[in-house]
Write an enzyme that holds these catalytic residues in place. Structure first.
Site, mmCIF file in Angstrom:
data_model
loop_
_atom_site.group_PDB
_atom_site.id
_atom_site.type_symbol
_atom_site.label_atom_id
_atom_site.label_comp_id
_atom_site.label_asym_id
_atom_site.label_seq_id
_atom_site.Cartn_x
_atom_site.Cartn_y
_atom_site.Cartn_z
ATOM 1 C CD1 TRP A 127 12.245 -28.524 -57.329
ATOM 2 C CD2 TRP A 127 12.337 -30.133 -58.880
ATOM 3 N NE1 TRP A 127 13.473 -29.134 -57.227
ATOM 4 C CE2 TRP A 127 13.567 -30.127 -58.168
ATOM 5 C CE3 TRP A 127 12.176 -31.072 -59.907
ATOM 6 C CZ2 TRP A 127 14.610 -31.010 -58.441
ATOM 7 C CZ3 TRP A 127 13.217 -31.957 -60.178
ATOM 8 C CH2 TRP A 127 14.411 -31.921 -59.455
ATOM 9 C CG ASN A 128 10.471 -34.737 -57.061
ATOM 10 O OD1 ASN A 128 9.577 -34.199 -56.413
ATOM 11 N ND2 ASN A 128 11.175 -35.744 -56.586
ATOM 12 C CE LYS A 131 6.744 -23.159 -50.979
ATOM 13 N NZ LYS A 131 7.136 -22.895 -52.352
ATOM 14 C CB ALA A 184 8.274 -26.508 -55.992
ATOM 15 C CB SER A 185 9.315 -21.084 -56.865
ATOM 16 O OG SER A 185 8.921 -20.649 -55.596
ATOM 17 N N GLY A 190 10.202 -32.890 -49.599
ATOM 18 C CA GLY A 190 11.321 -32.112 -50.125
ATOM 19 C C GLY A 190 12.618 -32.596 -49.523
ATOM 20 C CD GLU A 240 6.783 -39.458 -47.535
ATOM 21 O OE1 GLU A 240 7.896 -39.941 -47.833
ATOM 22 O OE2 GLU A 240 5.874 -40.114 -47.004
ATOM 23 C CG LEU A 241 12.235 -35.348 -44.791
ATOM 24 C CD1 LEU A 241 12.940 -35.147 -43.461
ATOM 25 C CD2 LEU A 241 11.711 -34.011 -45.313
HETATM 26 P P1 ADP Z 1 14.101 -29.685 -53.573
HETATM 27 O O1 ADP Z 1 15.463 -30.230 -53.343
HETATM 28 O O2 ADP Z 1 13.100 -30.669 -54.041
HETATM 29 O O3 ADP Z 1 14.078 -28.368 -54.304
HETATM 30 P P2 ADP Z 1 13.404 -28.236 -51.207
HETATM 31 O O4 ADP Z 1 13.357 -28.842 -49.862
HETATM 32 O O5 ADP Z 1 14.408 -27.163 -51.470
HETATM 33 O O6 ADP Z 1 13.575 -29.478 -52.148
HETATM 34 O O7 ADP Z 1 11.986 -27.689 -51.637
HETATM 35 C C1 ADP Z 1 10.787 -28.365 -51.413
HETATM 36 C C2 ADP Z 1 9.703 -27.363 -51.117
HETATM 37 O O8 ADP Z 1 10.033 -26.672 -49.912
HETATM 38 C C3 ADP Z 1 9.525 -26.299 -52.176
HETATM 39 O O9 ADP Z 1 8.150 -25.963 -52.260
HETATM 40 C C4 ADP Z 1 10.331 -25.148 -51.626
HETATM 41 O O10 ADP Z 1 9.903 -23.899 -52.137
HETATM 42 C C5 ADP Z 1 10.009 -25.279 -50.144
HETATM 43 N N1 ADP Z 1 10.961 -24.629 -49.247
HETATM 44 C C6 ADP Z 1 12.271 -24.408 -49.439
HETATM 45 N N2 ADP Z 1 12.804 -23.736 -48.392
HETATM 46 C C7 ADP Z 1 11.804 -23.550 -47.498
HETATM 47 C C8 ADP Z 1 11.698 -22.928 -46.199
HETATM 48 N N3 ADP Z 1 12.747 -22.373 -45.614
HETATM 49 N N4 ADP Z 1 10.487 -22.940 -45.600
HETATM 50 C C9 ADP Z 1 9.418 -23.503 -46.193
HETATM 51 N N5 ADP Z 1 9.450 -24.089 -47.392
HETATM 52 C C10 ADP Z 1 10.617 -24.127 -48.046
#
Ligand code: ADP
Length: 485
Positions: free
Chosen positions: A156-157, A180, A182-183, A233, A255-256
């Protein structure tokens, strides 16, 4: 509810050229972080919809892979133009769902377009090789072919530019994509679907699915038609995806997280360092993976640096992103604010001193004051944890060796920064930092021409630069024999 002024704000998923709702009809609310009000909804899709998107991308790949590099390049150029023609509405949409200032959103849309243009150019340069053969009657060719269906999962950032660095090279290479977003920030991702459709990418080449991250992620990882996962993420989710993708041996780009050090030596230009520190810390309210997590100031300039950094931090204008003059918007949600509060309490309990800020902003909601903490110590949580908020802890150090050791004392290795005017030190420190990216006397270094990415637990692969397309191409060795001598 806000008025839906932008045609980019589509409350639907794009699968095989059709705009659809979730099979169940379920939706997710999207909230404006500046007002805490609902903007609209997007489909809560799951495994079944993701499967259809993957199958559509696979079907589209059969023809898309045969298009010429020039054809793909022209479409990507048209996409670049369409993004720039719509910079204002796309930026407004981004700010509305994400919170960052409109100036930053415009910048993000511009760099998104710039990545697309860069990869439009790179599409035409994915050269192979003719290798000198050890046999007189055989020839050796090395060609590069598109990998296939790519799944792109984004955070989302930077809901727009993180996609541009993935679908730009994917489409340039001849791959097709399932996106996909971010929600929290789905509309900027969906907007890519709208734009790709409008400029004429064939149906199925770009598909967008919103909804349950777990379900969508599981289908992506398990489905053998997906040949590559590209993810930006958290390290936690990245590790999960790498493990799950192992069952079908997919290529992965990750990219973590980061834990960026920002080192200021006694010989640095302090005003320049403060200027760099402000951008490296407070951009996107501190919510970027390359934001400074730990400042290290040498003892000779420690007090001066803290004082000047605090004054500049205090001067930042906090407000709703759409408001004129805003420099720092709200954090993404209340959970993010709670994390920041926890880290500040931890620091104060361990002897840290809040020099400026330290509290929720008077505007309420998820607004937070730009904060500087002096007297930071290695035992404080932000030595190891990503802050992802507008908090600047400043550690004190004595020697160059100590600074390098402290900076490297983390499992992360994404961005790092240091300020010095000494050439020898520049080379020693640059070589000593175990990071994928180093800014020397610069606090903002991302550009489409350079490879962005990390080492250690910060990730795998590079985005941007000529390296950025490599992960979307497979190498094929062809030996042609029986040619006579
Ligand atoms: P942030 O800390 O930026 O929210 P996340 O890693 O939680 O980072 O989320 C980054 C992306 O990964 C988002 O699109 C989120 O919906 C997705 N995501 C989170 N959990 C999962 C999962 N178990 N499998 C696939 N995608 C995921």
């Amino acid at each position: 509810m806000l008025q839906k002024t932008s045609h980019f704000m589509r409350e639907a998923n794009l699968i095989d050229g059709e705009w659809i709702q979730a099979d169940s009809g379920a939706t997710i609310d999207v909230i404006n972080p500046a007002t805490s009000l609902k903007i609209g909804t997007v489909p809560r899709s799951g495994r079944a919809e993701t499967l259809r998107a993957i199958e559509a991308a696979d079907a589209a790949f059969r023809t898309w892979r045969k298009t010429s590099a020039l054809e793909r390049s022209k479409l990507l150029r048209a996409l670049h133009d369409a993004i720039m023609d719509n910079q204002q509405p796309l930026a407004e949409l981004l700010t509305t769902e994400q919170g960052k200032s409109l100036t930053e959103s415009k910048g993000e849309i511009a760099i998104s377009a710039a990545y697309v243009l860069w990869f439009a150019e790179e599409a035409r340069r994915t050269y192979g090789q003719v290798v000198p053969s050890p046999w007189r009657d055989r020839r050796i060719l090395v060609t590069r072919e598109p990998t296939g269906v790519v799944a792109a999962i984004t955070p989302w950032n930077f809901p727009s530019s993180m996609l541009s660095r993935k679908i730009g090279p994917a489409l340039a290479a001849g791959c097709t994509a399932v996106i996909k977003p971010a929600s929290q920030t789905p509309y900027s991702g969906i907007a890519w679907g709208v734009l790709c459709e409008e400029v004429g990418f064939p149906k199925g080449v770009v598909n967008v699915v919103t909804g349950s991250a777990g379900e969508i992620g599981d289908e992506i990882c398990a489905n053998p038609l997906v040949k590559k996962i590209t993810f930006t993420g958290s390290t936690e989710v990245g590790k999960l995806l790498i493990a799950k993708a192992a069952s079908t041996v997919k290529k992965v780009s990750m990219e973590l997280g980061g834990n960026a050090p920002f080192i200021v030596f006694d010989d640095a230009d302090i005003d320049r360092a403060v200027e760099g520190a402000i951008i490296a810390k407070y951009r996107n309210s501190g919510q970027t993976c390359v934001c400074t997590n730990r400042f290290f100031a040498q003892e000779g300039i420690y007090d001066e640096f803290v004082e000047k950094l605090a004054a500049a931090s205090k001067g930042l204008k906090v407000g709703p992103g759409l408001e004129e003059g805003t420099q720092q918007g709200p954090l993404i949600d209340d959970k993010a604010v709670e994390k920041v509060e926890e880290l500040i309490s931890d620091a104060v309990a361990k002897g840290g001193k809040v020099v400026t800020g330290g509290r929720r902003h008077a505007l309420g909601g998820s607004f937070f004051e730009p904060t500087v903490i002096a007297g930071a110590k290695p035992e404080m949580r932000f030595m190891k944890e990503e802050i992802f908020g507008p908090v600047a802890p400043v550690f004190r150090f004595k020697t160059e060796e100590e600074a390098i050791a402290l900076a490297n004392d983390t499992e992360f290795g994404l961005a790092s920064y240091f300020y010095t005017s000494d050439l020898g030190r520049t080379m020693r420190v640059m070589e000593g930092l175990k990071y994928g990216m180093v800014g020397v006397n610069e606090g903002l270094i991302t550009t489409v021409e350079a490879p962005f990415g990390g080492v250690k637990e910060s990730g795998l692969g590079r985005e941007g630069g000529h390296q950025g397309i490599d992960d979307y191409l497979d190498t094929k060795y062809v030996c042609i024999g029986g040619l006579g001598v």
